[in-house]
Structures are given as structure tokens and as C-alpha cells.
Design an enzyme around this catalytic site. Structure first.
Site, mmCIF file in Angstrom:
data_model
loop_
_atom_site.group_PDB
_atom_site.id
_atom_site.type_symbol
_atom_site.label_atom_id
_atom_site.label_comp_id
_atom_site.label_asym_id
_atom_site.label_seq_id
_atom_site.Cartn_x
_atom_site.Cartn_y
_atom_site.Cartn_z
ATOM 1 N N ARG A 183 0.966 -1.339 -0.058
ATOM 2 C CA ARG A 183 -0.026 0.045 -0.118
ATOM 3 C C ARG A 183 0.843 1.255 -0.078
ATOM 4 N NH1 ARG A 183 -4.633 -1.347 4.207
ATOM 5 N NH2 ARG A 183 -2.581 -1.609 5.581
ATOM 6 N N LYS A 212 0.643 -18.691 6.540
ATOM 7 C CA LYS A 212 -0.304 -19.198 7.518
ATOM 8 C C LYS A 212 -0.651 -17.786 8.250
ATOM 9 C CE LYS A 212 1.622 -19.322 12.255
ATOM 10 N NZ LYS A 212 2.085 -19.938 13.345
ATOM 11 N N HIS A 225 7.123 -22.750 7.566
ATOM 12 C CA HIS A 225 8.382 -22.785 7.462
ATOM 13 C C HIS A 225 9.252 -23.682 8.325
ATOM 14 C CE1 HIS A 225 7.527 -20.219 11.196
ATOM 15 N NE2 HIS A 225 8.562 -20.811 11.732
ATOM 16 N N LYS A 244 13.277 -26.098 7.741
ATOM 17 C CA LYS A 244 14.343 -26.212 8.355
ATOM 18 C C LYS A 244 15.235 -27.351 8.045
ATOM 19 C CE LYS A 244 12.120 -23.988 12.456
ATOM 20 N NZ LYS A 244 13.098 -22.861 12.901
ATOM 21 N N ASP A 253 -2.658 -21.776 16.302
ATOM 22 C CA ASP A 253 -1.692 -20.968 15.950
ATOM 23 C C ASP A 253 -0.226 -21.931 15.716
ATOM 24 O OD1 ASP A 253 -0.026 -18.385 15.463
ATOM 25 O OD2 ASP A 253 1.088 -18.699 17.078
ATOM 26 N N HIS A 269 2.460 -26.178 12.570
ATOM 27 C CA HIS A 269 3.825 -26.798 12.686
ATOM 28 C C HIS A 269 3.897 -28.334 13.584
ATOM 29 C CE1 HIS A 269 4.527 -22.775 11.481
ATOM 30 N NE2 HIS A 269 4.307 -22.121 12.859
ATOM 31 N N LYS A 299 4.272 -20.542 25.177
ATOM 32 C CA LYS A 299 4.932 -19.328 25.121
ATOM 33 C C LYS A 299 5.419 -18.999 26.596
ATOM 34 C CE LYS A 299 2.830 -17.390 21.012
ATOM 35 N NZ LYS A 299 3.862 -17.380 20.217
#
Ligand code: NAD
Length: 484
Positions: free
Chosen positions: A51, A148, A178, A182, A235, A240, A331
């Protein structure tokens, strides 16, 4: 050892969202490193499209700063940055309108490979796909790359697949996870299928259980409000951890080619049993001194979204019947670590007697930090004093084993973008895989929502709620240590 870099053909890569966080932190610095490694031909061009109203020079300056900030590895010097930036162009574009599209149509060359990275929110996928088609920018050989999250449940994932399928064939769509880029994840396949040693033991008869841990030290921080709509299951697990589980559990594909590998992964997801809530623990981190709690960061004092999840899964097939797969991610945990551990059963009989001690073989595949693979084997404790057994690691750290070459290992984004240019979809998720993963995830989420399940609090810097340890304890097992 000299690293082997195979250059790719000339290409135009358009990055929608070329001014966004992902483009700045990962995509452009990654492309720069591939350029430094000599993998980008003279005829390669990168066109940012977003943008912001940059001209080409303004965009090059913006990317120069991003590279200086985010590319510490393989930096090839100031003159080379200039040469790389010279490959960059920019078009200010309105994904929902007409602005910029005729200019883009003019810039994209039709006689080279062209790829379009949708580094924008999924709500724009349809608009962009439609306009690429309407302005005749793409053809049957063009590739599109999508990020994602690919939906937030089965219905939305189906919708996204349909939106993309309206203009592109599945063979043109590269859905990024991703983790699959790896080095160690691919090495997992090399270890499994390139050696005779492991595959005969890779089943319920010899494997006691498998653990997959992805622990982060960061919290949700400024992304709290966004994260609160998803949580760890959506998430991390749906994508993953599920991908890692597939690679570890799948049958040997007949060839290392996209459909052969993805067919096998799909079978694993479809064979997953529904998770029983007795074998699932959700958590939320508490405040710690100045560090706010999950709920504070999410901006909702009553949030029921999990920042931690641990579960026991089962795969209903001949290979894995009865072998539990334990998944755990969270986390604000003790350390940043991602690991897959295959814990083998004890030897059936100890000839050394009960006092000698017994140790299970463990094959651990570390994704971060220090990518590498370790096999724990049992040996005799050195010295006199009879036969006492200890376990020692047979370690293959890439940095040690490969020396300088390990320095040149491309990071996940670098490798995956080059795979797009090469037209290799093996390390990308197919539409049916993503849908199958949601079809397994949805009922689990619905079951805790129906019960108004409240996540258990856990201390920051810990290994998650106590209940996660209890869950393992009930099974007579322990989680692998999360080492600082
Ligand atoms: P961001 O908000 O930082 O950037 C969004 C980009 O989209 C900007 O360049 C903006 O100009 C462009 N954009 C927005 N609306 C537009 C419009 N109407 N027309 C043209 N351009 C428009 O987002 P981000 O963090 O870079 O994330 C991009 C995508 O990648 C998202 O789907 C995100 O979920 C995904 N993703 C991001 C990360 C990350 O680390 N940032 C990690 C994994 C996945």
C-alpha cells in the site's frame, strides 16, 4: 567442505505485502543471503507490492535498512548490498481496487518464471488472486505462495482453498509452513529413509513413545489481541506440530516427490484419533514482576485462550497402534527449544542384572537452537567395579560435523522461496492436508469450548502447568527436559 549452490533460472518474484513485517524480517533478508550465496541469476528480479507510496529508490532504501537490521549471517559486504538492491523494484498497489495493477502487469515478464508471494492477511488472498487473473499477469506456469494462518477452522480453510482454486491449479499453490524448510526437518527424512538402522525399529513394537516440543520464551506481546483469537492449538499445533508429527509417523514414500510425500502425510492426519480431553492440558502464563500476564497482554481479563497446550495423541494404524505421541508447545517457557524425541523401548532383557541400570535409546532431533540429531546409546561406565551401564549421546551437531558448510545452511524461508522458483512443492502443504488437519483440530477445540474449559495458570520461565507433568506421570513417563 565446499558448499554446493545450484543457481536457479531467471525469475520475477512479486511480494504482495512487500513492506510488511514478514517481508522486512524474513523474506527480503533471506533473498539477500541467497544472492550472497551466488544462487540468484543476473536475470532475477524482486518486485515489492504494497500500500505504501514508495518509489523504487525509497523501497530500496527501506529494504537496505531491513537487511542491515535482520541479516547478520552471510553478509557479503556493502557493494553487494547495492548489487542486490538493484534487483528490486516496487509498485504501490491497492489489493482491493484498481490502483497499481496495470503498472504491475507491465512490469512482470512473461518469458521467465514468475512467482507471487501473498505476504498479506488471508482476507486479501481472493482479491489478489482475482486481479492477477483479471489483469492477465499470471499464466498456467505462475506460482503463488501463501502464508499461515491458512484459515481458523475447516470451514474457513475450505473457503480459502476455493478462493485460490478459482484462479490457480493446486500445482501452482505453495502453502508455506516454515518448519518444513528447516534443515533438520529434512534431515529427519534423510535419517529415516537413508539409513537401514532406524526404519526397522520405527514402529509400535520398538518405540515406546514420541515427544514433540516447541517451546518459546517470548510471550504474545504486542500481538496479544490478534493471538487471543487463535491460541496455541490453532497457531502452532494445527500446522507446525502436525507437520512434524506427519514426517515422523508417515510411511516411507516411494519417491521424494511432492505428491508421494504429501499423500503419506495426509494418511497420518486422517489416522489421528480424536484427542480425549483427559489427555490434554491447556495453560496461560501468569504475571511475573514487571512482565505482564497472558490475559493482560491479550487485553481481556477473562480470556480463555491457551498460550500453552500439551496433549497425547494416537495414530490408528498398524505401525503406531498403542504408541502415544505427546505434543507440547507454549509461550514464555523456560527456554526456546524445538525438539522431536523418539523414545525407544528398553532392551527386552538385561543380561547385566537389575543393579547395572537400564537406559532407553532416544533419538532426538533438535530444530532449535543448535540444529542437530543425537542418539543416546547405552555403554559400560568406564573403569573397574563391574558392569554398570550409562547412556551417552552420539551427537551430530551440524555446526561441528559440517564445519564451514553449516554456516551456509539456508534458513527455512530462503530454502522454501528457492523451492518455489524451482517448482518443487515437496516441502509445502497441499490443500487437502490443511483441511484434514483442521478436521482433526476443530472437534478438539469445540469440546473444550462446550465445557467452558479455563486454561491452567503457569509461571513464566517454567515448563507449563503442573497438570502437564501429571498427565505424563499418569502414563508412567516424563517430559523431556527443556534445557536453558
Ligand atoms: P503486516 O501487517 O506487517 O504487513 C501487511 C502488508 O500488507 C503491508 O505491506 C501492507 O502494505 C500490505 N497491505 C495491507 N492491505 C493492503 C491492501 N489493501 N492493498 C495492498 N497492500 C496491502 O503483516 P505481516 O506481519 O508482514 O504478515 C503478512 C502475512 O504473513 C500475514 O498473513 C501473516 O499472518 C503472515 N505471517 C507473518 C509472520 C510474521 O512473522 N510477521 C509469520 C508467519 C506468517
Amino acid at each position: 567442505m565446499v558448499s554446493r549452490v545450484i543457481p536457479v533460472d531467471d525469475f520475477d518474484l512479486v511480494i504482495f505485502g512487500g513492506t510488511g513485517d514478514l517481508a522486512r524480517r524474513k523474506i527480503l533478508p533471506g533473498l539477500y543471503r541467497r544472492f550472497c550465496a551466488g544462487q540468484m541469476p543476473d536475470g532475477a528480479r524482486i518486485i515489492g507490492a504494497a500500500r505504501t507510496d514508495y518509489d523504487t529508490d525509497g523501497y530500496r532504501q527501506f529494504i537496505r535498512e531491513a537487511i542491515e537490521e535482520f541479516s547478520e549471517k552471510n553478509d557479503c559486504g556493502p557493494e553487494r548490498i547495492d548489487a542486490f538492491l538493484h534487483r528490486l523494484d516496487y509498485v504501490a498497489i491497492d489489493a482491493k481496487g484498481t490502483g497499481g495493477w496495470p503498472v504491475l502487469a507491465q512490469k512482470v515478464r512473461r518469458n521467465v518464471i514468475n512467482a507471487f508471494y501473498f505476504s498479506v492477511g488471508p482476507s486479501l488472498f481472493g482479491d489478489i488472486a482475482e486481479r492477477l487473473h483479471a489483469y492477465d499477469i499470471t499464466d498456467d506456469d505462475s506460482r503463488i505462495v501463501v502464508e499461515k494462518p491458512f484459515g481458523r477452522d475447516l470451514a474457513s480453510a475450505r473457503q480459502l482453498n476455493a478462493v485460490l482454486a478459482a484462479h490457480f491449479d493446486e500445482s501452482q499453490i505453495y502453502r508455506i509452513d516454515h518448519y518444513l524448510g528447516k534443515e533438520t526437518v529434512q534431515n529427519l527424512m534423510a535419517v529415516r529413509f537413508g539409513n537401514i538402522l532406524f526404519e526397522p525399529l520405527w514402529n509400535a513394537q520398538f518405540v515406546d513413545h514420541i515427544q514433540i516440543t516447541v517451546a518459546e520464551t517470548v510471550g504474545v506481546g504486542g500481538r496479544g489481541e490478534y493471538y487471543d483469537k487463535s491460541g496455541a492449538m490453532r497457531d502452532m499445533v494445527q500446522n507446525h506440530l502436525m507437520q512434524l508429527l506427519c514426517l515422523i509417523a508417515m510411511e516411507p514414500p516411494s519417491r521424494f516427490d511432492p505428491d508421494a510425500v504429501r499423500d503419506e502425510k495426509l494418511k497420518v492426519i486422517r489416522a489421528l484419533e480424536p484427542v480425549d480431553l483427559h489427555h490434554l492440558v491447556r495453560g496461560q502464563y501468569e504475571a511475573d514482576g514487571d512482565s505482564p500476564s497472558y490475559r493482560e497482554e491479550a487485553g481481556d481479563p477473562r480470556s480463555r485462550t491457551e498460550s500453552f497446550i500439551a496433549m497425547r495423541c494416537h495414530i490408528s494404524n498398524w505401525r503406531w497402534a498403542g504408541t502415544p505421541f505427546y505434543l507440547r508447545t507454549g509461550k514464555r517457557m523456560r527456554a526456546r527449544t524445538s525438539e522431536i524425541a523418539v523414545v525407544f523401548k528398553d532392551a527386552p532383557h538385561s543380561i547385566f542384572g537389575a543393579d547395572a541400570g537400564r537406559h532407553a535409546n532416544v533419538l532426538s532431533i533438535r530444530l532449535q537452537p543448535n540444529e542437530g540429531i543425537t542418539l543416546k546409546v547405552t555403554i559400560k561406565e568406564p573403569g573397574p567395579g563391574g558392569m554398570r551401564l550409562i547412556d551417552v549421546p552420539l551427537d551430530m551437531s551440524f555446526a561441528d560435523a559440517l564445519g564451514d558448510e553449516a554456516e551456509d545452511i539456508p534458513d527455512a524461508y530462503e530454502r522454501l522461496i528457492m523451492d518455489v522458483i524451482r517448482g518443487n512443492q515437496t516441502l509445502f502443504m497441499r490443500g487437502d492436508e490443511v483441511e484434514a488437519a483442521w478436521a482433526w483440530t476443530d472437534p478438539v477445540i469445540e469440546s473444550w469450548e462446550r465445557r467452558h474449559d479455563v486454561p491452567k495458570p503457569y509461571e513464566q520461565g517454567s515448563t507449563g502447568p503442573e497438570d502437564a507433568a501429571v498427565m505424563m506421570h499418569r502414563d508412567g513417563r516424563r517430559w523431556r527436559e527443556i534445557k536453558v
